[in-house]
Scaffold this active site. Structure first.
Site, mmCIF file in Angstrom:
data_model
loop_
_atom_site.group_PDB
_atom_site.id
_atom_site.type_symbol
_atom_site.label_atom_id
_atom_site.label_comp_id
_atom_site.label_asym_id
_atom_site.label_seq_id
_atom_site.Cartn_x
_atom_site.Cartn_y
_atom_site.Cartn_z
ATOM 1 N N ASP A 46 0.812 -1.213 0.000
ATOM 2 C CA ASP A 46 0.000 0.000 0.000
ATOM 3 C C ASP A 46 0.850 1.269 0.000
ATOM 4 O O ASP A 46 0.494 2.274 -0.618
ATOM 5 C CB ASP A 46 -0.915 0.023 1.236
ATOM 6 C CG ASP A 46 -2.030 -1.008 1.164
ATOM 7 O OD1 ASP A 46 -2.170 -1.654 0.105
ATOM 8 O OD2 ASP A 46 -2.751 -1.175 2.158
ATOM 9 N N TYR A 181 -11.786 5.165 10.827
ATOM 10 C CA TYR A 181 -11.345 4.632 12.122
ATOM 11 C C TYR A 181 -11.518 5.739 13.158
ATOM 12 O O TYR A 181 -10.766 6.716 13.168
ATOM 13 C CB TYR A 181 -9.891 4.185 12.048
ATOM 14 C CG TYR A 181 -9.678 2.791 11.513
ATOM 15 C CD1 TYR A 181 -9.640 1.692 12.370
ATOM 16 C CD2 TYR A 181 -9.506 2.567 10.150
ATOM 17 C CE1 TYR A 181 -9.432 0.407 11.888
ATOM 18 C CE2 TYR A 181 -9.298 1.280 9.647
ATOM 19 C CZ TYR A 181 -9.260 0.210 10.528
ATOM 20 O OH TYR A 181 -9.055 -1.062 10.051
ATOM 21 N N TYR A 333 -9.738 -8.452 -4.209
ATOM 22 C CA TYR A 333 -10.758 -7.430 -4.412
ATOM 23 C C TYR A 333 -11.452 -7.608 -5.765
ATOM 24 O O TYR A 333 -10.844 -8.057 -6.740
ATOM 25 C CB TYR A 333 -10.131 -6.037 -4.365
ATOM 26 C CG TYR A 333 -9.719 -5.558 -2.994
ATOM 27 C CD1 TYR A 333 -9.275 -6.432 -2.006
ATOM 28 C CD2 TYR A 333 -9.754 -4.206 -2.684
ATOM 29 C CE1 TYR A 333 -8.888 -5.973 -0.757
ATOM 30 C CE2 TYR A 333 -9.369 -3.732 -1.438
ATOM 31 C CZ TYR A 333 -8.937 -4.621 -0.481
ATOM 32 O OH TYR A 333 -8.555 -4.161 0.756
ATOM 33 N N GLU A 354 -8.996 -8.954 -8.746
ATOM 34 C CA GLU A 354 -7.577 -9.242 -8.547
ATOM 35 C C GLU A 354 -7.362 -10.750 -8.551
ATOM 36 O O GLU A 354 -8.065 -11.484 -7.852
ATOM 37 C CB GLU A 354 -7.101 -8.661 -7.217
ATOM 38 C CG GLU A 354 -7.198 -7.149 -7.149
ATOM 39 C CD GLU A 354 -6.792 -6.587 -5.802
ATOM 40 O OE1 GLU A 354 -6.226 -5.479 -5.778
ATOM 41 O OE2 GLU A 354 -7.049 -7.239 -4.767
#
Length: 379
Positions: A46, A181, A333, A354
């Site tokens: 990421d 979050y 995904y 994916e």
């Protein structure tokens, strides 16, 4: 578990010098055009995300195939000093405007770092297009105007990923699914909650919807009709071993009836999945107007064996079918789009997913009758 035959299967993005992750798919019905988005990364992690790329596909109804053009970078979708992540396309049918939402994260700052430090440095960004994605507006950073001081109450947040939703209400409301979050207690870890960004004025201004229950992360929304009543259905990733769902009676502002969907299993850390609504193709007494289709890895231990699930009673979490396999092996995904009627007379869908150890992003087309033939055998 049955395996679904498909009309077309083609690799759109393949890892080589660069890696590709986080697929997003949009079908423009009148133009018979598919837009396939992904993150282009320096590596699979990421922190090495860089840009958002796009491939444009032209759907030929005579051959039931899509011809894809070469990859192009959405160059406007970049905030200086930041990496662009989580593509979320949204088409406003009333204004004929295409939006691409995404998050921008500075440098190599990871989600884990933001959760650990509880310092939110993620930005909410958007570009738009009035020519179906051929050219794009300059980037808009919507963080201050849309999230404001609430931004500091979150450790981090993200949109989608994948397609968004325009409602069939008079306002033509636009919904961008998201999660944050929240920092609820100084001594506790931040907790993820799903919600929607909402626009009632065709994307000129945006507001925050209210939160779904805790432990809901990456999510997608669909509009389902139960007679005269419309509901926004939300399906989210969780750490609970199964998906969670909720429904909104007021166009995505408030969600209620939060449920764990035990039939839709999650691997240990969860995985993104995709959901779309489509018109019920079978006329039966007491049948609901809308059905749901959902794609996700089918294994509760690993991200393997991509399955498609059908729900003919969309608000009932126990009504999901057993999955039909779309692809064997490692997968992750995915993003679904309803492409109208297929060659066999049943609804047709595009899926971008994916495959392998994030080695490829593959596009395929299948029909409802190919995936669930017994639904039609019962007619």
């Amino acid at each position: 578990m049955a395996t679904c035959p498909v009309l077309q299967k083609e690799t759109l993005f393949r890892t080589g010098v660069h890696a590709y992750r986080i697929p997003a798919l949009l079908y423009l019905k009148k133009q018979k055009t598919l837009l396939a988005f992904a993150e282009k990364r320096a590596s699979k992690t990421d922190e090495h995300a860089e840009l958002i790329v796009l491939r444009r596909g032209s759907y030929n109804e005579a051959t039931n195939r899509v011809k894809w053009q070469p990859e192009e970078v959405v160059t406007q979708a970049q905030l200086e000093g930041h990496r662009s992540m989580n593509p979320c396309p949204l088409y406003d049918k009333q204004t004929k405007t295409l939006f691409l939402f995404f998050i921008a994260v500075p440098g190599r700052v990871s989600e884990h770092h933001q959760l650990h430090t509880k310092v939110n440095v993620t930005r909410l960004c958007c570009v738009s297009s009035t020519d179906h994605g051929r050219t794009w507006s300059p980037i808009q950073d919507l963080t201050e105007t849309t999230i404001g001081s609430t931004h500091q109450e979150w450790a981090t947040f993200a949109v989608g990923p994948g397609h968004c939703l325009q409602l069939r209400n008079p306002a033509g409301s636009l919904l961008v699914p998201a999660y944050a979050y929240r920092k609820l207690h100084p001594a506790q870890k931040p907790t993820p909650f799903a919600f929607c960004f909402i626009s009632l004025d065709h994307g000129h201004t945006w507001k925050l919807g209210n939160f779904v229950a805790e432990n809901s992360l990456e999510c997608q929304v669909a509009e389902v009709g139960t007679g005269a009543q419309r509901m926004v259905y939300l399906n989210a990733r969780s750490f609970l071993g199964a998906r969670v769902q909720a429904q909104s009676p007021n166009d995505g502002l408030d969600f209620q009836d939060n449920r764990v969907v035990s039939k839709l299993v999650e691997p240990p850390h969860g995985c993104h999945g995709s959901v779309v609504a489509f018109h019920n193709p079978i006329s039966k007494p007491h049948a609901l107007d809308t059905w749901l289709l959902y794609t996700h890895p089918t294994d509760s231990r690993n991200r393997t064996n991509l399955g498609v699930y059908l729900n003919q009673m969309p608000l009932d979490p126990t009504a999901w079918s057993e999955p039909t396999l779309l692809a064997m092996g490692i997968c992750a995904y995915s993003d679904l789009q309803n492409m109208g009627q297929g060659p066999d007379g049943s609804p047709q869908f595009g899926c971008l997913y994916e495959s392998g150890n994030y080695e490829e992003i593959i596009f395929l087309i299948f029909t409802l009758k190919q995936a669930f033939p017994t639904v039609f055998d019962a007619q």
